[in-house]
Write a protein that holds these residues in place. Structure first.
Motif, PDB file in Angstrom:
ATOM      1  N   PRO A  87      14.245 -41.023  43.761  1.00 12.10           N
ATOM      2  CA  PRO A  87      14.870 -42.198  43.374  1.00 12.10           C
ATOM      3  C   PRO A  87      14.819 -42.741  42.116  1.00 12.10           C
ATOM      4  O   PRO A  87      15.774 -43.224  41.702  1.00 12.10           O
ATOM      5  CB  PRO A  87      13.780 -43.314  44.450  1.00 12.10           C
ATOM      6  N   THR A  88      13.951 -42.015  41.115  1.00  5.86           N
ATOM      7  CA  THR A  88      14.077 -42.378  39.737  1.00  5.86           C
ATOM      8  C   THR A  88      15.345 -41.800  39.278  1.00  5.86           C
ATOM      9  O   THR A  88      15.951 -42.489  38.393  1.00  5.86           O
ATOM     10  CB  THR A  88      12.932 -41.839  39.007  1.00  5.86           C
ATOM     11  N   GLY A  89      15.605 -40.727  39.760  1.00  5.95           N
ATOM     12  CA  GLY A  89      16.672 -39.919  39.276  1.00  5.95           C
ATOM     13  C   GLY A  89      18.227 -40.495  39.785  1.00  5.95           C
ATOM     14  O   GLY A  89      18.997 -40.618  38.923  1.00  5.95           O
ATOM     15  N   ASN A  90      17.998 -41.254  40.875  1.00  2.25           N
ATOM     16  CA  ASN A  90      19.278 -41.735  41.284  1.00  2.25           C
ATOM     17  C   ASN A  90      19.448 -43.147  40.391  1.00  2.25           C
ATOM     18  O   ASN A  90      20.719 -43.535  40.256  1.00  2.25           O
ATOM     19  CB  ASN A  90      18.915 -42.083  42.797  1.00  2.25           C
ATOM     20  N   TYR A  91      18.412 -43.796  40.241  1.00  6.44           N
ATOM     21  CA  TYR A  91      18.446 -44.924  39.297  1.00  6.44           C
ATOM     22  C   TYR A  91      18.942 -44.659  37.962  1.00  6.44           C
ATOM     23  O   TYR A  91      20.004 -45.265  37.527  1.00  6.44           O
ATOM     24  CB  TYR A  91      16.972 -45.655  39.080  1.00  6.44           C
ATOM     25  N   SER A 130      23.364 -35.410  37.319  1.00  6.95           N
ATOM     26  CA  SER A 130      22.756 -35.264  38.738  1.00  6.95           C
ATOM     27  C   SER A 130      22.290 -33.849  39.179  1.00  6.95           C
ATOM     28  O   SER A 130      21.217 -33.631  39.790  1.00  6.95           O
ATOM     29  CB  SER A 130      24.004 -35.835  39.718  1.00  6.95           C
ATOM     30  N   VAL A 131      22.866 -33.019  38.345  1.00 12.14           N
ATOM     31  CA  VAL A 131      22.387 -31.426  38.841  1.00 12.14           C
ATOM     32  C   VAL A 131      21.191 -31.033  38.384  1.00 12.14           C
ATOM     33  O   VAL A 131      20.408 -30.355  39.022  1.00 12.14           O
ATOM     34  CB  VAL A 131      23.605 -30.464  38.414  1.00 12.14           C
ATOM     35  N   ALA A 132      20.933 -31.557  36.956  1.00 13.80           N
ATOM     36  CA  ALA A 132      19.608 -31.221  36.556  1.00 13.80           C
ATOM     37  C   ALA A 132      18.477 -32.144  37.480  1.00 13.80           C
ATOM     38  O   ALA A 132      17.501 -31.378  37.288  1.00 13.80           O
ATOM     39  CB  ALA A 132      19.832 -31.709  35.027  1.00 13.80           C
ATOM     40  N   LEU A 133      18.897 -33.165  37.686  1.00 11.33           N
ATOM     41  CA  LEU A 133      17.663 -33.934  38.529  1.00 11.33           C
ATOM     42  C   LEU A 133      17.261 -33.077  39.849  1.00 11.33           C
ATOM     43  O   LEU A 133      16.426 -33.076  40.359  1.00 11.33           O
ATOM     44  CB  LEU A 133      18.280 -35.285  38.732  1.00 11.33           C
ATOM     45  N   GLN A 134      18.594 -32.704  40.498  1.00 12.10           N
ATOM     46  CA  GLN A 134      18.339 -32.030  41.722  1.00 12.10           C
ATOM     47  C   GLN A 134      17.489 -30.592  41.231  1.00 12.10           C
ATOM     48  O   GLN A 134      16.708 -30.344  42.356  1.00 12.10           O
ATOM     49  CB  GLN A 134      19.835 -31.627  42.174  1.00 12.10           C
ATOM     50  N   ARG A 135      17.939 -30.059  40.335  1.00 14.25           N
ATOM     51  CA  ARG A 135      17.141 -28.627  40.114  1.00 14.25           C
ATOM     52  C   ARG A 135      15.635 -29.092  39.588  1.00 14.25           C
ATOM     53  O   ARG A 135      14.753 -28.321  40.534  1.00 14.25           O
ATOM     54  CB  ARG A 135      17.916 -28.109  38.887  1.00 14.25           C
ATOM     55  N   ALA A 136      15.326 -30.061  38.930  1.00 16.08           N
ATOM     56  CA  ALA A 136      13.992 -30.628  38.942  1.00 16.08           C
ATOM     57  C   ALA A 136      13.357 -30.949  40.015  1.00 16.08           C
ATOM     58  O   ALA A 136      12.143 -30.813  40.322  1.00 16.08           O
ATOM     59  CB  ALA A 136      13.897 -31.735  38.135  1.00 16.08           C
ATOM     60  N   GLU A 137      14.042 -31.535  41.027  1.00 20.14           N
ATOM     61  CA  GLU A 137      13.319 -31.821  42.470  1.00 20.14           C
ATOM     62  C   GLU A 137      13.076 -30.584  43.016  1.00 20.14           C
ATOM     63  O   GLU A 137      11.959 -30.554  43.763  1.00 20.14           O
ATOM     64  CB  GLU A 137      14.195 -32.677  43.252  1.00 20.14           C
ATOM     65  N   ARG A 138      14.000 -29.662  43.181  1.00 21.00           N
ATOM     66  CA  ARG A 138      13.436 -28.387  43.851  1.00 21.00           C
ATOM     67  C   ARG A 138      12.399 -27.618  43.169  1.00 21.00           C
ATOM     68  O   ARG A 138      11.502 -27.108  43.828  1.00 21.00           O
ATOM     69  CB  ARG A 138      14.811 -27.410  43.801  1.00 21.00           C
ATOM     70  N   ARG A 139      12.435 -27.576  41.935  1.00 19.89           N
ATOM     71  CA  ARG A 139      11.107 -26.948  41.024  1.00 19.89           C
ATOM     72  C   ARG A 139      10.013 -27.815  41.556  1.00 19.89           C
ATOM     73  O   ARG A 139       8.826 -27.034  41.651  1.00 19.89           O
ATOM     74  CB  ARG A 139      11.404 -27.027  39.658  1.00 19.89           C
TER      75      ARG A 139
END
Length: 219
Positions: free
Chosen positions: A150-154, A206-215
């Motif tokens: 949610p922080t990334g979405n914000y 957005s892509v960077a945040l998604q990768r961070a979430e997966r890691r």
């Protein structure tokens, strides 16, 4: 069409500089929001009922205000009451976005802390950890994992919402696009090009945040 492309090539350096100003405004506003979110969250989860209710009321009031109204209050309303508090448009934008973002992140932080199983907190105390050690070594790492999406979405939403700051003449991408549109009488090519610039800025984030979430999920 060829004329429009020629103008776009001419305007690209100005719009690129304005895009950098948008990124700077986004970064500063996010830093302010992330910092403000911590004490607001601490007040929101306080064991003192009065403090907890005060924080909840403050969050609802600030979150209930449209960001445009908040910017107008800071840029036009506050100097009318206290002339010494006349800030620049950029400062008002950073404070406005930071304040509203702070209450949103405070609720995100609170949800992250609330997602931790109570048994883990009790186990940490049983192991002899102090409340501060429990917070730093048990609660915060797990709350960070929960709060990251949610922080990334914000953050991505904040990048796009900074366009509202053009209303108070903050020097960012949308304001420069409006100036060029008024000067050239060619709004459609300019705004299409600006839309592409916003996409180029927001999509890699957005892509960077998604990768961070997966890691974080694998960890």
């Amino acid at each position: 069409m060829d004329e429009a492309w020629g103008y776009i090539a001419e305007w690209s350096p100005e719009l690129a500089f304005a895009a950098l100003e948008t990124l700077k405004l986004t970064f500063l506003s996010f830093v302010v929001a992330a910092i403000l979110g911590v004490p607001i969250c601490a007040l929101r989860v306080s064991e003192v009922r009065g403090i907890r209710y005060f924080a909840a009321s403050f969050i609802e009031i600030v979150r209930g205000l449209p960001i445009l109204v908040l910017l107008f209050l800071l840029y036009f309303g506050l100097p009318a009451i206290l002339p010494s508090l006349r800030w620049s448009s950029v400062a008002c934008a950073v404070i406005g976005f930071g304040l509203q973002g702070g209450v949103q992140l405070a609720e995100i932080y609170r949800a992250g802390l609330g997602a931790i199983d109570r048994g883990e907190r009790e186990a940490a105390l049983a192991l002899g950890l102090t409340p501060l050690q429990r917070l730093l070594h048990v609660s915060v790492p797990q709350a960070f994992n929960v709060s990251l999406p949610p922080t990334g979405n914000y953050l991505v939403g904040l990048l796009k919402d900074t366009s509202i700051a053009s209303i108070i003449a903050a020097p960012e991408l949308m304001l420069r696009a409006k100036d060029l549109s008024s000067a050239s009488f060619m709004p459609m090519p300019i705004y299409i090009f600006v839309a592409l610039i916003y996409f180029v800025m927001s999509y890699p984030l957005s892509v960077a945040l998604q990768r961070a979430e997966r890691r974080m999920a694998r960890a």
